[in-house]
Design a protein around this motif. Structure first.
Motif, PDB file in Angstrom:
ATOM      1  N   ARG A  64     -13.476   5.649 -19.971  1.00 38.33           N
ATOM      2  CA  ARG A  64     -12.530   4.552 -19.717  1.00 38.33           C
ATOM      3  C   ARG A  64     -11.305   4.700 -20.613  1.00 38.33           C
ATOM      4  N   ALA A  65     -11.519   4.955 -21.891  1.00 41.13           N
ATOM      5  CA  ALA A  65     -10.400   5.136 -22.821  1.00 41.13           C
ATOM      6  C   ALA A  65      -9.530   6.312 -22.404  1.00 41.13           C
ATOM      7  N   ALA A  66     -10.162   7.403 -22.002  1.00 43.75           N
ATOM      8  CA  ALA A  66      -9.397   8.580 -21.582  1.00 43.75           C
ATOM      9  C   ALA A  66      -8.572   8.280 -20.337  1.00 43.75           C
ATOM     10  N   MET A  67      -9.181   7.599 -19.366  1.00 44.57           N
ATOM     11  CA  MET A  67      -8.464   7.290 -18.127  1.00 44.57           C
ATOM     12  C   MET A  67      -7.293   6.337 -18.381  1.00 44.57           C
ATOM     13  N   LEU A  68      -7.478   5.393 -19.287  1.00 44.80           N
ATOM     14  CA  LEU A  68      -6.436   4.392 -19.526  1.00 44.80           C
ATOM     15  C   LEU A  68      -5.367   4.858 -20.508  1.00 44.80           C
ATOM     16  N   HIS A  69      -5.726   5.763 -21.437  1.00 43.17           N
ATOM     17  CA  HIS A  69      -4.796   6.069 -22.518  1.00 43.17           C
ATOM     18  C   HIS A  69      -4.346   7.522 -22.630  1.00 43.17           C
ATOM     19  N   VAL A  77       7.097   3.205 -15.960  1.00 45.77           N
ATOM     20  CA  VAL A  77       7.464   2.174 -14.994  1.00 45.77           C
ATOM     21  C   VAL A  77       8.988   2.127 -14.918  1.00 45.77           C
ATOM     22  N   PRO A  78       9.538   2.451 -13.747  1.00 46.65           N
ATOM     23  CA  PRO A  78      10.991   2.526 -13.629  1.00 46.65           C
ATOM     24  C   PRO A  78      11.639   1.150 -13.623  1.00 46.65           C
ATOM     25  N   ASP A  79      12.887   1.124 -14.017  1.00 46.57           N
ATOM     26  CA  ASP A  79      13.717  -0.083 -13.947  1.00 46.57           C
ATOM     27  C   ASP A  79      15.126   0.366 -13.583  1.00 46.57           C
ATOM     28  N   THR A  80      15.305   0.658 -12.301  1.00 44.85           N
ATOM     29  CA  THR A  80      16.573   1.193 -11.813  1.00 44.85           C
ATOM     30  C   THR A  80      17.551   0.111 -11.373  1.00 44.85           C
ATOM     31  N   GLY A  81      17.063  -1.129 -11.294  1.00 41.17           N
ATOM     32  CA  GLY A  81      17.900  -2.210 -10.788  1.00 41.17           C
ATOM     33  C   GLY A  81      17.745  -2.420  -9.292  1.00 41.17           C
ATOM     34  N   SER A  82      16.871  -1.649  -8.665  1.00 43.19           N
ATOM     35  CA  SER A  82      16.653  -1.740  -7.220  1.00 43.19           C
ATOM     36  C   SER A  82      15.178  -1.509  -6.930  1.00 43.19           C
ATOM     37  N   LEU A  83      14.584  -2.383  -6.122  1.00 42.74           N
ATOM     38  CA  LEU A  83      13.185  -2.214  -5.747  1.00 42.74           C
ATOM     39  C   LEU A  83      12.986  -0.878  -5.031  1.00 42.74           C
ATOM     40  N   ARG A  84      13.862  -0.570  -4.110  1.00 42.69           N
ATOM     41  CA  ARG A  84      13.730   0.675  -3.348  1.00 42.69           C
ATOM     42  C   ARG A  84      13.714   1.886  -4.293  1.00 42.69           C
ATOM     43  N   ARG A  85      14.661   1.950  -5.212  1.00 39.34           N
ATOM     44  CA  ARG A  85      14.712   3.091  -6.145  1.00 39.34           C
ATOM     45  C   ARG A  85      13.513   3.091  -7.088  1.00 39.34           C
ATOM     46  N   ALA A 130      -6.702  -0.950 -11.676  1.00 33.08           N
ATOM     47  CA  ALA A 130      -6.299  -2.304 -12.083  1.00 33.08           C
ATOM     48  C   ALA A 130      -5.306  -2.242 -13.234  1.00 33.08           C
ATOM     49  N   ASP A 131      -5.555  -1.344 -14.187  1.00 37.85           N
ATOM     50  CA  ASP A 131      -4.635  -1.166 -15.310  1.00 37.85           C
ATOM     51  C   ASP A 131      -3.268  -0.700 -14.820  1.00 37.85           C
ATOM     52  N   ARG A 132      -3.252   0.288 -13.934  1.00 38.62           N
ATOM     53  CA  ARG A 132      -1.974   0.797 -13.432  1.00 38.62           C
ATOM     54  C   ARG A 132      -1.235  -0.270 -12.641  1.00 38.62           C
ATOM     55  N   PHE A 133      -1.959  -1.047 -11.844  1.00 37.92           N
ATOM     56  CA  PHE A 133      -1.321  -2.117 -11.080  1.00 37.92           C
ATOM     57  C   PHE A 133      -0.693  -3.143 -12.019  1.00 37.92           C
ATOM     58  N   SER A 134      -1.400  -3.486 -13.100  1.00 38.38           N
ATOM     59  CA  SER A 134      -0.831  -4.460 -14.039  1.00 38.38           C
ATOM     60  C   SER A 134       0.416  -3.900 -14.725  1.00 38.38           C
ATOM     61  N   ASP A 154       3.119  -9.335  -1.170  1.00 35.49           N
ATOM     62  CA  ASP A 154       1.885  -8.850  -1.774  1.00 35.49           C
ATOM     63  C   ASP A 154       2.141  -7.474  -2.403  1.00 35.49           C
ATOM     64  N   PRO A 155       2.444  -7.425  -3.699  1.00 32.11           N
ATOM     65  CA  PRO A 155       2.724  -6.142  -4.351  1.00 32.11           C
ATOM     66  C   PRO A 155       1.583  -5.139  -4.238  1.00 32.11           C
ATOM     67  N   MET A 156       0.342  -5.630  -4.294  1.00 28.10           N
ATOM     68  CA  MET A 156      -0.789  -4.711  -4.206  1.00 28.10           C
ATOM     69  C   MET A 156      -0.824  -4.033  -2.836  1.00 28.10           C
ATOM     70  N   LEU A 157      -0.516  -4.782  -1.779  1.00 30.60           N
ATOM     71  CA  LEU A 157      -0.479  -4.187  -0.447  1.00 30.60           C
ATOM     72  C   LEU A 157       0.608  -3.111  -0.377  1.00 30.60           C
ATOM     73  N   LEU A 158       1.779  -3.403  -0.923  1.00 22.43           N
ATOM     74  CA  LEU A 158       2.850  -2.397  -0.923  1.00 22.43           C
ATOM     75  C   LEU A 158       2.414  -1.133  -1.662  1.00 22.43           C
ATOM     76  N   LEU A 159       1.814  -1.303  -2.837  1.00 20.77           N
ATOM     77  CA  LEU A 159       1.365  -0.135  -3.606  1.00 20.77           C
ATOM     78  C   LEU A 159       0.219   0.596  -2.910  1.00 20.77           C
ATOM     79  N   ASP A 160      -0.679  -0.155  -2.282  1.00 15.40           N
ATOM     80  CA  ASP A 160      -1.767   0.498  -1.544  1.00 15.40           C
ATOM     81  C   ASP A 160      -1.211   1.351  -0.406  1.00 15.40           C
ATOM     82  N   LEU A 161      -0.234   0.829   0.300  1.00 14.50           N
ATOM     83  CA  LEU A 161       0.360   1.590   1.403  1.00 14.50           C
ATOM     84  C   LEU A 161       1.073   2.843   0.897  1.00 14.50           C
TER      85      LEU A 161
END
Length: 192
Positions: A64-69, A77-85, A130-134, A154-161
């Motif tokens: 678990r520690a290896a997978m998370l850290h 996590v990007p912050d480009t100013g645009s959801l699409r980007r 779950a960690d990555r989604f958060s 639903d952000p989770m649905l968008l990421l799942d797709l």
């Protein structure tokens, strides 16, 4: 109760922790979960097994520690100013993780659990996602604040797709990824 796997480093310092994490993930990929042992990880990462047990008291805690850290599985996590980007950047990172020779076997191994209800690897994989989604939540919070996503999106649905398309193409169908694949996926799933 605090999670004993978070931000704990063996006595040799952060480099030893990263070596332990890298070795753990490599062993998972090479040997599978059932043949992954703390003793082998200790030997191959150059630490005493008591060092590992001091910080991670069991195989599931160590994995678990290896997978998370582990840095090798990390995303920015990007912050480009645009959801699409932002979503294109995330999709490119997902694709990179699934096509990189160091991480593709780990991703494959993470999804190879037995499927039984008490499957430890499946539980650890759920924790990983779950960690990555958060971690990715700020992308959607910023997009909602900018008016790019409705409040009820639903952000989770968008990421799942998005992630599902990458996993399907790369890991299941084993097809090459075209240069504009990330953009095509995001254009196909992002609400307009």
């Amino acid at each position: 109760m605090p999670d004993p796997t978070v931000n704990r480093r063996p006595g040799k310092g952060p480099r030893a922790a990263e070596a332990i994490f890298d070795t753990t993930l490599r062993h998972l990929a090479e040997r599978g979960y059932t043949r992954l042992t703390i003793e082998a990880v200790a030997q191959d990462s150059g630490v005493n097994k008591t060092t590992i047990y001091r910080w991670w008291p069991s195989k599931p805690a160590l994995l678990r520690a290896a997978m998370l850290h582990a840095r090798v599985l990390d995303i920015d996590v990007p912050d480009t100013g645009s959801l699409r980007r932002d979503l294109i950047a995330l999709t490119e990172q997902f694709t990179g993780l699934l096509t990189d020779g160091r991480t593709e076997p780990v991703a494959r191994a993470m999804t190879s659990g037995t499927g039984l209800p008490d499957d430890e690897l499946a539980a650890l994989t759920r924790d990983f996602f779950a960690d990555r989604f958060s971690r990715e939540q700020p992308v959607f919070a910023r997009a909602t604040a900018r008016g790019e996503l409705p409040e009820n999106a639903d952000p989770m649905l968008l990421l799942d797709l998005i992630a599902g398309a990458v996993w399907m193409r790369v890991l299941l169908r084993r097809e090459p990824v075209p240069p504009d694949f990330a953009r095509e996926i995001v254009d196909a799933v992002l609400p307009r």
